[in-house]
Design an enzyme around this catalytic site. Structure first.
Site, PDB file in Angstrom:
ATOM      1  N   CYS A 116      -1.840   5.879   0.995  1.00  0.00           N
ATOM      2  CA  CYS A 116      -2.156   7.064   1.810  1.00  0.00           C
ATOM      3  C   CYS A 116      -0.916   7.745   2.389  1.00  0.00           C
ATOM      4  O   CYS A 116      -0.974   8.910   2.761  1.00  0.00           O
ATOM      5  CB  CYS A 116      -3.098   6.678   2.942  1.00  0.00           C
ATOM      6  SG  CYS A 116      -4.575   5.893   2.340  1.00  0.00           S
ATOM      7  N   HIS A 258      -3.310  11.709   8.792  1.00  0.00           N
ATOM      8  CA  HIS A 258      -4.077  11.205   7.648  1.00  0.00           C
ATOM      9  C   HIS A 258      -5.530  11.024   8.101  1.00  0.00           C
ATOM     10  O   HIS A 258      -5.805  10.504   9.176  1.00  0.00           O
ATOM     11  CB  HIS A 258      -3.486   9.874   7.193  1.00  0.00           C
ATOM     12  CG  HIS A 258      -4.352   9.159   6.203  1.00  0.00           C
ATOM     13  ND1 HIS A 258      -4.892   9.794   5.113  1.00  0.00           N
ATOM     14  CD2 HIS A 258      -4.781   7.869   6.148  1.00  0.00           C
ATOM     15  CE1 HIS A 258      -5.615   8.920   4.420  1.00  0.00           C
ATOM     16  NE2 HIS A 258      -5.565   7.755   5.035  1.00  0.00           N
ATOM     17  N   ASN A 288     -11.981   9.889   3.341  1.00  0.00           N
ATOM     18  CA  ASN A 288     -10.583   9.507   3.196  1.00  0.00           C
ATOM     19  C   ASN A 288     -10.137   9.791   1.754  1.00  0.00           C
ATOM     20  O   ASN A 288     -10.531   9.086   0.830  1.00  0.00           O
ATOM     21  CB  ASN A 288     -10.451   8.017   3.535  1.00  0.00           C
ATOM     22  CG  ASN A 288      -9.025   7.507   3.440  1.00  0.00           C
ATOM     23  OD1 ASN A 288      -8.144   8.177   2.888  1.00  0.00           O
ATOM     24  ND2 ASN A 288      -8.792   6.317   3.953  1.00  0.00           N
TER      25      ASN A 288
END
Ligand code: ACO
Length: 331
Positions: A116, A258, A288
């Site tokens: 990520c 994020h 996500n």
């Protein structure tokens, strides 16, 4: 004022058409509820890619949009840095497929694997390459088809992720330019790798029928442990980016974190002294999307004019590895 070397001159996003809501999990036999998912994560829906909507396809859509807004043609791109945990093929890099798709014939192209945090790693690499004099123009992409690597029978992970891509053009600054990358920070801790990983299917344990049957080539995650580390390391990343840029939380016009989980975002913002009114959240609509989440969000906030020329934006990420990273930019 800190002199800057490079700036973001265009942003774009590429998303699959299909919206998959929390209620849709019932249709594939996953025992969960909209209430459980919203309360724990803030996620209401995510995009799920069709077979033809590959990682490269989403990356190309995001890249074309970023290039058009920056006024950059494919022939002007010196390097393509593509962050992904879901390459279309294991060899070669998805970045070279993207290069071919865009016709960026002058560009070097490679993938970054930092989960990520990968897009922020890519941004940092691009700035460094510009600083070294090696290049003038970079295309930095985060593109993820998470639906291809999650275990759709594991309700503790499959509800969290979505598919998508975001891209930016990074270019050398002209003398006296006020916009630019003010600070970056990257860190990793491989001792914690097994808290969020795909156990088998790589070179150490190549694919077998048993691996596929056990689903051990798919993502496994110790949710609670990951949560604790995400809050701690994203807070550290925010501190480090602020220190390097000689700024305080109050100087930040918008935090673009994020998008893993609303509760992680809230804890990070609180630590950095940034009110939620100055934090962008779209995890409710996209889930996500791993390293695509920040460039997708950045493109949205610029398009919606939530930020504009002169705004100071902080971006913070955390992911498998563990890896964590941050950057502060002035638009
Ligand atoms: N629906 C309903 N119940 C569920 C679901 C679901 N989708 N998933 C788990 N449960 C159940 C569990 O079985 C458990 O039941 P039990 O108590 O009877 O055993 C109960 O809910 C509680 O489970 P926990 O895992 O303890 O729930 P928690 O409150 O920790 O929330 C969550 C789980 C949302 C995964 C949380 O730990 C989290 O957000 N962790 C961080 C995950 C993350 O963001 N990872 C990505 C960051 S890094 C990156 O982006 C790659």
């Amino acid at each position: 004022m800190i002199p800057t070397i490079a700036r973001i001159t265009g942003t774009g996003r590429g998303l699959p058409a299909r919206i998959f809501t929390n209620d849709d999990f019932a249709s594939i036999g996953v025992e969960t509820s909209d209430e459980w998912i919203v309360e724990r994560t803030g996620i209401r829906e995510r995009r799920i890619a069709a077979e033809s909507e590959t990682t490269c396809w989403m990356a190309a859509a995001a890249s074309r949009s970023a290039m058009s807004k920056a006024g950059v043609t494919s022939g002007e791109i010196d390097v393509i840095i593509l962050s992904t945990a879901t390459p279309d093929r294991l060899l070669p890099a998805t970045a070279v497929d993207l290069q071919a798709e865009l016709g960026a014939t002058r560009a070097a192209a490679f993938d970054v694997s930092a989960a990520c945090s990968g897009w922020l790693y890519g941004l940092t690499i691009a700035e460094g390459m510009i600083a070294s004099g090696a290049i003038d123009t970079a295309l930095v992409v985060g593109a993820e088809k998470m639906s291809a690597i999650i275990d759709w029978t594991d309700r503790s992970t499959c509800v969290l992720f979505g598919d998508g891509a975001g891209a930016v053009i990074v270019q050398r600054n002209k003398a006296g330019e006020k916009a630019g990358i003010l600070s970056t920070f990257m860190r990793s801790d491989g001792c914690l790798a097994d808290l969020l990983y795909r156990p088998h299917g790589g070179a150490a344990h190549p694919m077998t029928k048993e691996i596929v049957e056990n689903r051990s080539h798919l993502v496994r995650m110790a949710g609670r442990e990951v949560f604790k580390h995400a809050v701690r390391e994203m807070s550290e990343a925010a501190d480090r980016a602020l220190d390097s840029a000689k700024l305080r939380g109050a100087d930040i016009d918008l935090l673009v974190p994020h998008q893993a989980n609303k509760r992680i975002i809230e804890a990070t913002a609180k630590h950095a002294g940034i009110p939620m009114s100055k934090v962008y959240v779209n995890v409710d609509r996209f889930g996500n999307t791993s390293s695509a989440s920040i460039p997708i969000a950045l493109d949205e906030v610029i398009e919606k004019k939530i930020v504009g020329p002169g705004s100071t934006v902080m971006m913070v990420a955390f992911g498998a590895g563990f890896t964590w990273a941050s950057a502060i930019i002035r638009l």
